[in-house]
Design an enzyme around this catalytic site. Structure first.
Site, PDB file in Angstrom:
ATOM      1  N   GLY A 149      17.715  26.661  45.878  1.00  0.00           N
ATOM      2  CA  GLY A 149      18.954  25.866  45.893  1.00  0.00           C
ATOM      3  C   GLY A 149      19.808  26.197  47.107  1.00  0.00           C
ATOM      4  N   ILE A 150      20.364  25.146  47.715  1.00  0.00           N
ATOM      5  CA  ILE A 150      21.183  25.351  48.916  1.00  0.00           C
ATOM      6  C   ILE A 150      22.443  26.156  48.561  1.00  0.00           C
ATOM      7  CG2 ILE A 150      22.455  23.157  48.801  1.00  0.00           C
ATOM      8  CD1 ILE A 150      21.078  24.690  52.033  1.00  0.00           C
ATOM      9  N   ASP A 151      22.932  26.017  47.330  1.00  0.00           N
ATOM     10  CA  ASP A 151      24.099  26.821  46.904  1.00  0.00           C
ATOM     11  C   ASP A 151      23.744  28.308  46.913  1.00  0.00           C
ATOM     12  OD1 ASP A 151      22.322  26.422  44.731  1.00  0.00           O
ATOM     13  OD2 ASP A 151      23.917  26.450  43.229  1.00  0.00           O
ATOM     14  N   ARG A 152      22.529  28.615  46.475  1.00  0.00           N
ATOM     15  CA  ARG A 152      22.106  30.025  46.450  1.00  0.00           C
ATOM     16  C   ARG A 152      21.947  30.554  47.869  1.00  0.00           C
ATOM     17  NH1 ARG A 152      17.083  30.506  42.564  1.00  0.00           N
ATOM     18  NH2 ARG A 152      17.669  32.726  42.646  1.00  0.00           N
ATOM     19  N   THR A 179      27.997  20.439  37.595  1.00  0.00           N
ATOM     20  CA  THR A 179      29.084  20.048  36.688  1.00  0.00           C
ATOM     21  C   THR A 179      30.235  19.386  37.432  1.00  0.00           C
ATOM     22  OG1 THR A 179      28.550  21.820  35.147  1.00  0.00           O
ATOM     23  CG2 THR A 179      30.758  20.899  34.982  1.00  0.00           C
ATOM     24  N   THR A 217      27.069  25.905  36.003  1.00  0.00           N
ATOM     25  CA  THR A 217      26.262  25.157  35.039  1.00  0.00           C
ATOM     26  C   THR A 217      25.099  26.051  34.602  1.00  0.00           C
ATOM     27  OG1 THR A 217      26.741  23.194  36.344  1.00  0.00           O
ATOM     28  CG2 THR A 217      25.032  22.997  34.637  1.00  0.00           C
ATOM     29  N   TYR A 270      11.816  34.334  49.528  1.00  0.00           N
ATOM     30  CA  TYR A 270      11.464  33.502  48.364  1.00  0.00           C
ATOM     31  C   TYR A 270      10.104  32.875  48.683  1.00  0.00           C
ATOM     32  CZ  TYR A 270      13.645  31.013  44.305  1.00  0.00           C
ATOM     33  OH  TYR A 270      14.034  30.560  43.061  1.00  0.00           O
ATOM     34  N   ASP A 280      26.362  33.807  40.097  1.00  0.00           N
ATOM     35  CA  ASP A 280      27.165  32.581  40.073  1.00  0.00           C
ATOM     36  C   ASP A 280      27.094  31.985  38.672  1.00  0.00           C
ATOM     37  OD1 ASP A 280      28.176  30.012  40.211  1.00  0.00           O
ATOM     38  OD2 ASP A 280      27.373  29.604  42.204  1.00  0.00           O
TER      39      ASP A 280
END
Ligand SMILES: Nc1ncnc2c1ncn2[C@@H]1O[C@H](COP(=O)(O)OP(=O)(O)O)[C@@H](O)[C@H]1O
Ligand SMILES: CC(C)(COP(=O)(O)O)[C@@H](O)C(=O)NCCC(=O)O
Ligand SMILES: [K+]
Length: 244
Positions: free
Chosen positions: A94-97, A10, A120, A87, A117
């Site tokens: 995801g790199i954010d995760r 977003t 979005t 995983y 988190d």
């Protein structure tokens, strides 16, 4: 000084750190990336490193022009992280995760941690006390739920976020607000309850654009920190320097 940049689906969030202190925080749209970064670097001329986590459609190339001014670190799965990744598809995580999991591991050592988190998408990430990243869940975020109802039906209007009066919505608008907002809260509390069945002790970190709205509505006790991803980016970078 380190400039951290979180490119979500977003918005873009950025923060300047001196050690672990935040000197400035910025939120902007994707089409403003170049302009805003230049403005931040003009204000904070001692920035030596820029650390980026991008799950949006902005790639490494967008930062190449800045390479003369400072060191660019565009984080990927190839970087070092302070947890063991369990995983089954680590390259698609995801790199954010990964950055959130790194922050949780470093900030809350030797305990079970659940990171939620609310951006979005809502992402759930669980790292156990042995620093094993186990996985979690991905579901539509608050704004996405309102938009999905409108975009995939003929008759549902697009509404702006509003507190539902009751869970029994007695108008179309109230029924949508109840479904979206209550559904969002029930889902998160429900997931937390499910984790509690399996793990008697764990800490919960809540972050993302809907942190503030959500924090006061959950029945479970959480650490609410809307800067957690930016702080985790700074910590992941420090960890990378120490361990590369
Ligand atoms: N000004 C805003 N623009 C867009 N979303 C916002 C804004 N303020 C709060 N939000 C909320 O933030 C959520 C998006 O969170 P954010 O963390 O910015 O997402 P992402 O990291 O995926 O880009 C939306 O569900 C929305 O309800
Ligand atoms: C799940 C996400 C879309 C969340 O993105 P966000 O809500 O932060 O914008 C992102 O972490 C992603 O693209 N993940 C890849 C799939 C995975 O993590 O398994
Ligand atoms: K998210």
């Amino acid at each position: 000084m380190v400039l951290t940049v979180d490119i979500g689906n977003t918005r873009i969030k950025a923060a300047v750190f001196e050690g672990s202190t935040v000197l400035g925080k910025f939120v902007f749209e994707k089409n403003e990336l170049e302009k805003k970064i230049k403005k931040i670097l003009k204000k904070f001329q001692n920035c030596s490193d820029l650390v980026v986590a991008s799950v949006g459609n902005i790639e490494r190339q967008s930062f190449l022009a800045l390479e003369k001014e400072l060191n660019i670190h565009f984080l990927t799965h190839e970087d070092v992280f302070p947890f063991v990744n369990k995983y089954a598809t680590p390259k698609t995580l995801g790199i954010d995760r990964m950055v959130l999991a790194a922050g949780a591991t470093l900030q809350f050592p030797k305990q079970n941690r659940l990171v939620i988190d609310a951006g979005t998408c809502i992402t759930y990430d669980f790292i156990d006390e042995f620093d094993h990243y186990l996985g979690g869940a991905i579901s539509p975020g608050l704004r996405l739920r309102y938009e999905a109802l409108h975009n995939y039906t003929a008759r549902l209007p697009l509404l702006a976020l509003e507190d539902p009066g009751s869970y029994i919505g007695n108008t179309t608008a109230q029924a949508i607000h109840s479904g979206v907002v209550n559904g969002f809260v029930y889902e998160i509390d429900g997931f937390i309850d499910e984790y509690r069945v399996r793990y008697s002790n764990f800490i919960i970190i809540l972050t993302g654009g809907d942190t503030e709205f959500l924090a006061k509505r959950l029945k479970n006790t959480i650490f609410a920190n809307s800067n957690f991803l930016l702080e985790s980016l700074n910590q992941t970078f420090q960890y990378k320097i120490d361990n590369d």
